[in-house]
Design a protein around this motif. Structure first.
Motif, short mmCIF file in Angstrom:
data_model
loop_
_atom_site.label_atom_id
_atom_site.label_comp_id
_atom_site.label_asym_id
_atom_site.label_seq_id
_atom_site.Cartn_x
_atom_site.Cartn_y
_atom_site.Cartn_z
N ALA A 65 4.81 -6.01 -4.27
CA ALA A 65 4.06 -6.07 -5.52
C ALA A 65 4.94 -5.41 -6.58
N ARG A 66 5.14 -6.12 -7.68
CA ARG A 66 5.98 -5.59 -8.76
C ARG A 66 5.14 -5.41 -10.02
N ASP A 67 5.48 -4.37 -10.76
CA ASP A 67 4.77 -4.12 -12.02
C ASP A 67 5.39 -4.96 -13.13
N GLU A 68 4.89 -4.76 -14.34
CA GLU A 68 5.34 -5.56 -15.49
C GLU A 68 6.82 -5.38 -15.81
N ASP A 69 7.42 -4.27 -15.34
CA ASP A 69 8.85 -4.04 -15.56
C ASP A 69 9.70 -4.50 -14.38
N GLY A 70 9.06 -5.09 -13.37
CA GLY A 70 9.79 -5.55 -12.19
C GLY A 70 10.02 -4.47 -11.15
N GLU A 71 9.44 -3.29 -11.37
CA GLU A 71 9.61 -2.19 -10.40
C GLU A 71 8.65 -2.37 -9.23
N VAL A 72 9.06 -1.86 -8.07
CA VAL A 72 8.23 -1.93 -6.87
C VAL A 72 7.01 -1.04 -7.06
N ALA A 73 5.83 -1.66 -6.97
CA ALA A 73 4.57 -0.92 -7.11
C ALA A 73 3.77 -0.92 -5.81
N GLY A 74 4.13 -1.80 -4.88
CA GLY A 74 3.42 -1.87 -3.61
C GLY A 74 4.19 -2.69 -2.60
N THR A 75 3.85 -2.49 -1.33
CA THR A 75 4.47 -3.26 -0.25
C THR A 75 3.48 -3.47 0.87
N ALA A 76 3.79 -4.44 1.69
CA ALA A 76 3.12 -4.66 2.96
C ALA A 76 4.11 -5.41 3.84
N PHE A 77 4.26 -4.95 5.06
CA PHE A 77 5.15 -5.59 6.01
C PHE A 77 4.32 -6.31 7.07
N LEU A 78 4.77 -7.48 7.46
CA LEU A 78 4.11 -8.27 8.50
C LEU A 78 5.11 -8.47 9.63
N THR A 79 4.69 -8.19 10.84
CA THR A 79 5.59 -8.41 11.97
C THR A 79 4.96 -9.40 12.93
N PHE A 80 5.79 -10.27 13.45
CA PHE A 80 5.35 -11.30 14.37
C PHE A 80 5.37 -10.76 15.79
N TRP A 91 0.96 -8.37 12.93
CA TRP A 91 0.68 -6.97 12.59
C TRP A 91 0.95 -6.77 11.11
N LEU A 92 0.08 -6.05 10.45
CA LEU A 92 0.28 -5.64 9.07
C LEU A 92 0.51 -4.14 9.08
N TYR A 93 1.58 -3.68 8.44
CA TYR A 93 1.86 -2.25 8.43
C TYR A 93 2.62 -1.83 7.18
N THR A 94 2.73 -0.54 7.00
CA THR A 94 3.38 0.06 5.84
C THR A 94 2.84 -0.56 4.54
N VAL A 95 1.52 -0.57 4.46
CA VAL A 95 0.83 -1.05 3.25
C VAL A 95 0.81 0.11 2.27
N MET A 96 1.43 -0.09 1.12
CA MET A 96 1.54 0.99 0.13
C MET A 96 1.28 0.45 -1.27
N LEU A 97 0.62 1.29 -2.06
CA LEU A 97 0.45 1.02 -3.48
C LEU A 97 0.75 2.33 -4.19
N HIS A 98 1.50 2.25 -5.27
CA HIS A 98 1.87 3.46 -6.00
C HIS A 98 0.61 4.26 -6.33
N ILE A 124 -1.02 -18.95 12.78
CA ILE A 124 -1.51 -17.57 12.72
C ILE A 124 -3.01 -17.59 12.46
N ARG A 125 -3.76 -16.89 13.34
CA ARG A 125 -5.22 -16.91 13.28
C ARG A 125 -5.83 -15.55 12.96
N GLY A 126 -4.99 -14.52 12.84
CA GLY A 126 -5.55 -13.21 12.54
C GLY A 126 -4.49 -12.21 12.13
N ILE A 127 -4.97 -11.13 11.51
CA ILE A 127 -4.12 -10.02 11.08
C ILE A 127 -4.68 -8.76 11.71
N ARG A 128 -3.81 -7.99 12.32
CA ARG A 128 -4.20 -6.73 12.96
C ARG A 128 -3.44 -5.60 12.28
#
Length: 174
Positions: A65-80, A91-98, A124-128
């Motif tokens: 997720a990037r803000d109006e200046d293009g800076e990182v404001a959030g992330t989420a990682f998905l692993t198979f 798997w969903l992990y390292t979900v972050m929002l500034h 893909i049928r689900g997120i854990r």
């Protein structure tokens, strides 16, 4: 202004540094993303390198997720999953929002962007995900449609005398 979401952005030094800075800020504000405060960007960098290596091996995908200046404001990682019987969920992990952006619905927007991206992935049928107890995170994820499906008491040790539950959440997609 609304955040912009990008799945699998090209990784360069600016993005990596932005994720490290975000990660440290989230942890130091009390966020439960694999560390306990205090940390610096350099403290979290080795973990990010592991994430980036998995991305290069196509085992992990990144939502930024990037803000109006293009800076990182959030992330989420998905692993198979590599296990042949579990390749139908991620798997969903390292979900972050500034921290400065929290409480304005942008966390839910990030989760919705992740869900939309995953719905577009073949088979893909689900997120854990798992989250640390004692933080109210299960309520947040519940408000995004996830259901608590498991809990291991005292599985996470954040200090000598501070143990937290490891909570497993599930979002059924199909």
């Amino acid at each position: 202004m609304a955040l912009r979401y990008e799945l699998d952005p090209p990784v360069d030094r600016r993005l990596a540094d932005g994720i490290c800075a975000l990660w440290a800020e989230v942890v130091n504000a009390g966020g439960a993303v694999g560390f306990v405060p205090p940390v610096t960007a350099d403290d979290v960098r080795p973990e990010l390198v592991r994430h980036l290596t998995a991305m290069a091996e196509e085992r992990v995908r990144l939502m930024v997720a990037r803000d109006e200046d293009g800076e990182v404001a959030g992330t989420a990682f998905l692993t198979f999953n590599t296990h042949r019987l579990m390749r139908h969920w991620v798997w969903l992990y390292t979900v972050m929002l500034h921290p400065a952006r929290q409480g304005r619905g942008e966390g839910r927007d990030l989760m919705a962007a992740v869900e939309e991206a995953v719905r577009g992935m073949d088979g893909i049928r689900g997120i854990r995900l798992t989250c640390r107890g004692g933080m109210g995170l299960e309520r947040f994820y519940g408000s995004c449609g996830y259901k608590e499906v498991g809990r291991v008491p005292d599985a996470i040790r954040v200090a000598d005398d501070d143990f937290r539950d490891d909570i497993t959440m599930w979002l059924q997609l199909r």
